[in-house]
Design an enzyme around this catalytic site. Structure first.
Site: not given
Ligand code: NOJ
Length: 765
Positions: A288
């Site tokens: 992430d």
């Molecule tokens: C952070 C978030 O935790 C995740 O769920 C998301 O898919 C990504 N950013 C990309 O936007």
């Protein structure tokens, strides 16, 4: 892990499972050996830098403008892009790959298509409240179609993080507190979005998230740690991820939390032993946003190079939004701290999914020929309004209907009051992808159309969503997301009171703003903001009959409002067509059938509060209160509204349960009940089956959802509902972490919520 379809849900899902979607086995890559051969050949041609380039996933933005990306593409330094969402923008980059790069390895393009791309459907918590797999499949198919038509290949969805924590803002993005319901909804989404193959023109590959246990962050505080017993993990939290992978999700996004002391991003047991070796996952793992860097803060890496070493060795293939892999992997390979085989392994997974997306066959498979791009990306005819309205209506939950205040009559004067009554942005909810607020229908618009020429509709805003300047500043940190009316609270309230006084009945649209139920939006107080509580109290004082329409992304504490309002309709954030759908239910054009996928507490102090808890040695019995029993002395133990609860404009009754002889060839036993519509309106309800194992070697939950079925009945009509229980439903992970069924008595509980149930026991074997 069992197959969710045949055993647990008889009809209509059985039909749905077998006929609308291919056998899960065929969702796996049809010809793995061909793919492996192709990827092996390609890897042989690639330099180390090109392999490392494939591991980089970036977003176009101030840090990486288009010009920088062009240079990176030319040098083979990027594997995929996210947050670019129109065909012309995507095409430019794919053209650069094809024209400028040495090996012409196509990029894939990803985005958070969570509950719609251009047409926004209810937030996932609302979708779960429909308990309707066909509705959720519709959302998945349309979202995938719109995303693929925009040139995207992958979505960062579904989020299947089971959560008992309404303080956590991201509970809006998941399917609630229950393992089985979350597994079914996640599975439905993956199957619908990937279709027969993620390579198809109107399909996208899914990336199930956040692996793992993100919904269990301590105290519901975002990004916090998780500490959990292996039994709890395997029994309640891991099954939804595993189910999504069993039906073929090509991607896994790794969570930001630590698990029993080891961050998921650094967790070799999680990402390699469990995911690859035990679950045989062949797709990609994606860290992430910034998670690799954060390993330093977690205290498991000493510096950036060390963080990269730890992450790649744990099993992170692609690094999202940082330059760490590109900066440090070459040196780490050179020094021998990371082997080239480890880089190859990660690059292989990326190339595998590109192969599965069909990109090596046609890099433009989701783009079509140049010149075919839509002239107006946001054109009205690209939306799927009819389906959005239908699904949204299915997601609404009627919590209270004192003296049948609802449905409303289309006559007389109705006052609509509240800061969410006319907010096009908030009704879309968080992660509203490429949805355009101006295209969403507010409740004011929906009710206005419904009563046109029949009744008078008055409107007053009444208050701001919050008057707390700190919260306002938080919500407006990056953009002016929160509309703040400059009039004083008193002016707004007085206008609303005067409006209410002119009406026969008042409907109030209250709740949270879009940004209050989002990533990084944890709350310590889950009541309505004070400005709205005060407004409701003031309107209540007018003596007018009061209906609350709640718009929010988590279970709330509405104990005070429950005593004030005659009617309460939970509408979550219902999407582009929300205003129409809510008004369809308010006026009785649609009979509500949604059920809560989360427990509504009486107070934040009861948290965590969930229906499938363990028994205690000293249970509290309110009919014989005893001081030394498990309870709070200042509040009831019970929730305000239990899991699975939701009213209808008709009433349903259930017959006693009939159980077939145990040990039939079909499964352990078949449980049947007859459901009858006792009222005067046609309507639907969700028949829910729970199981309880009263005596086992470890304490088992007081009940656990094992199956459900949506039933639609005409007035007076009855239907027999049958559930076949399998051995899988009876088993659990024991103290030695061995899964098995312990012989003895089992209780079957069937009801239209988790509390009011018929019960019957059987012995197995
Ligand atoms: C952070 C978030 O935790 C995740 O769920 C998301 O898919 C990504 N950013 C990309 O936007």
């Amino acid at each position: 892990m069992k197959s969710m379809c045949p055993q647990a849900i008889v009809l209509p899902l059985a039909f749905f499972c077998t006929s609308l979607f291919a056998d899960p086995a065929s969702l796996q890559v049809p010809n793995e050996s061909q793919r492996d051969h192709f990827v092996s050949m390609l890897l042989k041609k690639m330099t180390l830098d090109e392999k490392i380039g494939q591991l980089r996933l970036i977003s176009v933005g101030p840090d990486t403008p288009k010009s920088t990306i062009k240079q990176m593409i030319e040098k083979g330094q990027v594997g995929a892009i996210f947050n670019t969402v129109t065909r012309p923008d995507i095409r430019v980059m794919q053209d650069q790959v094809m024209q400028l790069s040495r090996l012409k390895i196509p990029l894939f393009f990803a985005y958070d298509v969570v509950h719609g791309q251009r047409t926004i459907f209810p937030i996932p918590l609302g979708l779960a409240a429909s308990w309707d797999t066909q509705a959720v499949a519709t959302v998945g198919r349309i979202s995938a179609l719109e995303a693929a038509q925009d040139g995207l290949n992958m979505t960062w969805a579904p989020m299947v993080d089971v959560s008992h924590e309404p303080r956590w803002g991201r509970s809006s993005e998941g399917f609630g507190e229950d393992t089985y319901l979350t597994s079914i909804m996640g599975k439905t989404m993956v199957e619908a979005m990937q279709g027969k193959s993620p390579a198809d023109r109107n399909s996208v590959m899914t990336s199930v998230k956040h692996f793992a246990l993100y919904g269990a962050v301590e105290g519901g505080r975002e990004y916090n740690s998780v500490d959990m017993s292996p039994q709890q993990m395997f029994q309640h939290y891991l099954p939804p991820y595993q189910t999504a992978l069993q039906v073929g999700s090509g991607g896994v996004m790794v969570s930001l939390n630590s698990i029993n002391g080891i961050p998921a991003t650094a967790n070799h047991w999680l990402l390699t032993d469990l995911l690859r070796h035990q679950w045989h996952f062949k797709g990609i793992t994606v860290s992430d946003h910034g998670a690799i860097k954060e390993l330093i803060n977690h205290g498991v890496a000493s510096d950036p190079a060390d963080a990269v070493r730890v992450a790649i060795k744990a099993g992170i293939d692609m690094s999202m939004s940082d330059q760490y892999y590109s900066q440090y992997l070459p040196g780490l390979v050179k020094s021998g701290a990371v082997s080239e085989a480890e880089v190859d392994n990660a690059a292989r997974h990326v190339l595998n999914v590109k192969y599965d997306m069909g990109l090596f066959r046609d890099a433009y498979s989701h783009l079509g020929p140049a010149g075919s791009d839509p002239q107006d990306t946001n054109a009205e005819d690209r939306l799927h309004r009819v389906q959005a309205r239908e699904v949204a209506a299915q997601s609404l939950v009627l919590l209270k209907n004192w003296q049948q205040i609802l449905p409303l009559k289309k006559q007389g004067t109705i006052a609509l009051i509240g800061p969410l009554a006319d907010s096009q942005r908030d009704i879309m909810g968080s992660w509203s992808a490429a949805g355009v607020a101006k295209q969403s229908v507010t409740l004011l618009q929906g009710m206005g159309e419904a009563v046109a020429n029949k009744a008078t509709l008055l409107y007053a805003r009444g208050s701001n969503i919050t008057d707390n300047p700190k919260v306002q500043a938080f919500l407006n940190l990056y953009e002016p997301a929160l509309v703040v009316d400059k009039r004083s609270p008193q002016q707004l309230r007085e206008e609303a009171i005067a409006t209410a006084k002119k009406a026969d009945i008042v409907v109030m649209a209250v709740g949270e703003s879009q940004g209050m139920a989002h990533e990084a939006s944890s709350r310590s107080d889950i009541r309505l903001p004070k400005a709205q509580r005060d407004l409701i109290t003031a309107i209540k004082a007018t003596g007018k009959p009061l209906v609350l329409v709640l718009m929010n992304g988590r279970a709330l504490d509405i104990t005070q409002q429950d005593q004030q309002a005659e009617g309460i309709l939970e509408t979550w954030f219902s999407g582009t067509e929300g205003g129409h759908a809510i008004s369809d239910v308010l006026f009785g054009d649609v009979n509500p059938s949604g059920k809560l996928p989360v427990t509504f507490p009486r107070s934040v102090g009861q948290l965590p509060l969930y229906y499938n808890h363990l028994p205690t040695g000293r249970p509290y019995d309110f009919t014989h209160p005893n001081k030394y029993t498990s309870h709070y002395f200042d509040i009831n133990n019970s929730p305000l509204y239990p899991f699975g609860f939701g009213l209808s404009y008709t009433t349903f009754s259930l017959s006693p349960i009939t159980l077939s002889a145990t040990g039939s060839s079909q499964g352990v036993t078949t449980a049947s009940v007859t459901v009858t519509n006792r009222g005067k309106r046609a309507g639907g309800t969700i028949v829910q089956l729970y199981l309880h194992d009263p005596v086992a070697s470890i304490s088992r939950p007081v009940k656990e959802l094992k199956a459900f079925q949506k039933v639609q009945l005409q007035p007076g009509e009855s239907k027999k509902v049958r559930f076949t229980l399998s051995k899988q439903d009876l088993g659990f992970w024991n103290q030695q972490m061995k899964w098995g069924v312990e012989p003895g008595e089992f209780e079957v509980l069937i009801g239209t919520d988790s509390v009011h149930t018929e019960t019957k026991s059987f012995n197995y074997p």
